[in-house]
Design an enzyme around this catalytic site. Structure first.
Site, PDB file in Angstrom:
ATOM      1  N   THR A 190      -3.754  17.323 -13.274  1.00 20.68           N
ATOM      2  CA  THR A 190      -3.525  18.629 -13.897  1.00 20.68           C
ATOM      3  C   THR A 190      -2.522  19.466 -13.104  1.00 20.68           C
ATOM      4  O   THR A 190      -2.161  19.138 -12.009  1.00 20.68           O
ATOM      5  CB  THR A 190      -4.868  19.391 -13.987  1.00 20.68           C
ATOM      6  OG1 THR A 190      -5.539  19.244 -12.740  1.00 20.68           O
ATOM      7  CG2 THR A 190      -5.691  18.790 -15.078  1.00 20.68           C
ATOM      8  N   THR A 203       0.809  -1.199   0.000  1.00 20.13           N
ATOM      9  CA  THR A 203       0.000   0.000   0.000  1.00 20.13           C
ATOM     10  C   THR A 203       0.843   1.250   0.000  1.00 20.13           C
ATOM     11  O   THR A 203       0.329   2.321   0.202  1.00 20.13           O
ATOM     12  CB  THR A 203      -0.875  -0.015   1.249  1.00 20.13           C
ATOM     13  OG1 THR A 203      -0.020  -0.161   2.376  1.00 20.13           O
ATOM     14  CG2 THR A 203      -1.834  -1.163   1.211  1.00 20.13           C
TER      15      THR A 203
END
Lengths: 383, 383
Positions: A383, A174
Site C-alpha cells: 500500500t 537472495t
C-alpha cells in the site's frame, strides 16, 4: 572509485525517481550468473537463464519498483522489450543484454517509464564514482544504503554493487549483485568461482528466511588485466562477495545490529553452514539480539534443530563484538557472566562462535536482529 | 466441565504464583507420549522417554517458569526428584509419575518451591471445572489464555489442555499437551492414534519456526467408557487436538490474527503439509496478514520455495475469513479485487486456500501474524 567503475572496461549510469529506479551497466566480457532457486522464477530470471548460456554479456539493464514477477508470458515478453531498450540505445545485440527487476510482485512493468528512463540516462554512462553510486542507488528497494565493494588482488581488481534487504535467505539468489573484474579467466573458471563464492557468502545471509522470485548475481570479466592465479582470484572474489553479503545483512529490513554466526567442529562445511543458518534465522535468537539479551539457550536450541549431529554436552559457545570474545558455554558447562555478556551485545555487531566438537567443518553465516521496524516495513509494503 | 475433568477418572489441581506455576493431574491408565525432536532434549523429556516405555501413567506433575533444560545430569536428577514429590504426596510408584517443565532454558529447578507448591495443591485435587482451569493456568508461560478442548464421541469423551505460545514449530512436540479419554483402547492403538493426530494438528502449527527443547504431548486412557470404534476415536482425538492447536496459533506471541493455510492438489499429504508450513512460517506472509495486505505474491512465492513440485501457472489461491471466500488467483491468472480482499482480512481469522493442481494431497496448517508485540515480548524475555 569504490566498486564496479574501478574496473577498466566498466561504465555505469542510474536514476531513482521515487520508488522507481533504473540502472545501466556497460561492460563486455565473459559472464557467469547464479539465479534464485525459488520455483516461482520471475520472467526476467527465465530470460537470463537462457541468455547466460553463451557466457557473454555486453550490458545489463536493471529496474527497481516492480519485480515483473508472476506476470506470465506477457511478463516474459516485457523483459525482452526492456532489454531491447538498452540494446537500442547502446547499439548492442539484444541477446547480449542482461535484464533484472526487483520490487513488488504481480504487477506489469511500466515500459513507458523504463524506456524514458533508459533514454535519459544512457548519455551519462561513464566510469566515475558518481556513476557507480547512481547505479547502486537505482537498484535499491527497501535498502537504506548503497552497497559497494572493491577488492584488490595481485595485479587485478574485483568490484561489485548489490541490493537486498528483505526476502533474503540462503537459497541463491537472495538479492541482485553485479560484480566485475579485470582478471582474465576462462569462462568455466568464472562460472565455478562465482558458484563457490555465492555458496559461501550470499547464500549464507539470512534476513527473514524468504527466498525471492527474482534475484541473481552476475560476474563479468573484462579481461583487461590479463591472466591471474586462479586461487588468488577465488579468494579476492569471495572477499568482495563477503563484503557485499555483510552489507546486506547489516541493512536487513529494520535491522539495528549485524549478526555473525561462526560454526566450527561440524562434520562438514555444509553442515556447519546449516547450523549457522538455522541460528541466524531463528526469530528467538534475532529478538534476543535486538534486546541485547545473552540468551545462549536460544542459540544452542536453534543449533539442536538444524538436523546436524552433535553432543549437546560438549559444545562451546562464545559471544563477541569484534573486539572482545567472551565464553558463554565451555564444553557443555555454563560459564556465562551475564552482565559482561550483556555489555558485549551493546554494539552494532554481535558474533556467536559455536564449536560443535564433532568434526572439522566450519562456516560463517550472517543475519541481523528482528525489530519492531521489520514488522512495520513489511506490514505496509504494497500500500 | 470443558476439558480434562470431564473424563471420568481424571482429577486435577494447579497453582500459579507469578511466573511459577505447578499442575498436578491424577489419572491412571495406558498412556502414550510424543516428544520434541530437538537434539537439545531437556532432562525431563529424557526421563519421560524412559518412563513412557511401559505405557502406563498414574499422574503427571508439571511446572512452568523454569524449563530445566540444558542442566545436564543435575537437571536429570532434579526431574526425578520433582516426580518423586508427586509420587510421595499421591502415594504412587515413582516410575508411573510423569514430569514436564516449561520456561527459561539453562536454569536449575527451584525444588524447594516445587515441593512446597506440590504439597499445598495436592489436597485440592478434584474433578471440577475450577480444577481443570487451575491446571491449565498453572502450565502457562507467555500464553495469554488457558487452552481447553473437549470432544464428544459416540459413547466416549476426549479432553485436553495445552500451553504453548512462542517456540512453536511443527517438529513435535511444540508445546505441552495433556489429553485424556475414557475410551478403552489397546496401548498400541493409543500410541498410533496420538502419533497420527500430532502429525496432523500440533505439528502443523507454526508461531516462529523454533522447536522447543521441552515439549511433549501425552494421551492417557482411563478406559471407563469401554471399547470404542477405532476410526471414530481417531476422528475425535484429531478434533480435540485440532481445537487445541488452533488455540495455540491464535495465542501465538504477540498475535492479533489466526492464520489458517489449506493446501490441496499436492503430490501427497506430506508435501501439502510442507507447503502449508512454509507459508505459515514466512515472515513476509505473517507481516502482510498483520498489515491486512492481500499480498498473494508473498503466499505463492513462499509456496515456491517449499521444495514441492507444481506449475506456478496453474495454481489457484483463495482468501477467506470463515464466512466469505474470495478468489485471488485462478489457475495462474490474477483475479484479485484488492479492496474486497483487504476487507476480508480485517477480521480475527485469515484463511488462505491454495490449490497446486498437482495431485490429491491436502493438509491444513495454522499460524498467526507477526507483530511488533512479538518482538517486544521476545526481546526482553530473560530479564
Amino acid at each position: 572509485m569504490k566498486s564496479i567503475c574501478a574496473i577498466e572496461g566498466v561504465t555505469a549510469a542510474g536514476i531513482k525517481e521515487g520508488k522507481y529506479g533504473l540502472a545501466l551497466i556497460r561492460a563486455s566480457g565473459e559472464t557467469a550468473g547464479v539465479f534464485t532457486r525459488n520455483l516461482m522464477k520471475a520472467p526476467p530470471i527465465r530470460l537470463m537463464e537462457e541468455r547466460i548460456r553463451k557466457g557473454w554479456m555486453d550490458a545489463v539493464i536493471v529496474n527497481s519498483g516492480c519485480a515483473n514477477a508472476y506476470t506470465g508470458s506477457r511478463g516474459y515478453q516485457d523483459a525482452i522489450t526492456m532489454a531491447g531498450f538498452a540494446a537500442d540505445v547502446l547499439e548492442l545485440p539484444e541477446e547480449s543484454v542482461g535484464v533484472a527487476s526487483t520490487g513488488v510482485i504481480g504487477r506489469f512493468l511500466d515500459l513507458d517509464r523504463i524506456r524514458d528512463q533508459c533514454t535519459r540516462i544512457a548519455p551519462f554512462l561513464e566510469r566515475s564514482e558518481r556513476a557507480e553510486e547512481m547505479a547502486a542507488r537505482a537498484i535499491m528497494t527497501t535498502d537504506l544504503s548503497e552497497k559497494h565493494s572493491l577488492v584488490e588482488g595481485d595485479g587485478f581488481l574485483v568490484g561489485g554493487i548489490t541490493k537486498g534487504s528483505g526476502m533474503i535467505a540462503p537459497n541463491m539468489a537472495t538479492m541482485l549483485a553485479f560484480i566485475y573484474t579485470d582478471a582474465d579467466l576462462p569462462l568455466k573458471e568464472i562460472r565455478e568461482s562465482l558458484k563457490l563464492a555465492t555458496e559461501r557468502t550470499f547464500n549464507r545471509v539470512v534476513v527473514d528466511g524468504d527466498t525471492s522470485t527474482n534475484d541473481c548475481a552476475l560476474l563479468t570479466s573484462t579481461g583487461r588485466a590479463g591472466r591471474v592465479d586462479r586461487s588468488e582470484f577465488q579468494e579476492a572474489l569471495e572477499r568482495c562477495c563477503r563484503q557485499l553479503a555483510v552489507q546486506i545483512a547489516s541493512d536487513g529490513e529494520g535491522a539495528s545490529k549485524l549478526l555473525e554466526v561462526r560454526v566450527k567442529g561440524a562434520p562438514s562445511e555444509d553442515q556447519a553452514a546449516r547450523v549457522a543458518r538455522t541460528i541466524a534465522e531463528s526469530p528467538l535468537v534475532k529478538t534476543a539480539i535486538y534486546g541485547e539479551d545473552p540468551n545462549w539457550g536460544r542459540v544452542i536450541a536453534a543449533a539442536g534443530r538444524a538436523g546436524v549431529e552433535f553432543d549437546p554436552d560438549s559444545v562451546s559457545l562464545c559471544l563477541g563484538n569484534g573486539r572482545i570474545m567472551l565464553e558463554l558455554v565451555r564444553r557443555g558447562e555454563i560459564v556465562v557472566d551475564l552482565p559482561a555478556a550483556k555489555a558485549v551485545m551493546a554494539g552494532k555487531t554481535v558474533i556467536f562462535e559455536l564449536d560443535l566438537d564433532n568434526g572439522d567443518g566450519s562456516a560463517t553465516g550472517w543475519g541481523c536482529d528482528l525489530t519492531e521496524k521489520y514488522v512495520e516495513i513489511n506490514g505496509r509494503y504494497t500500500t
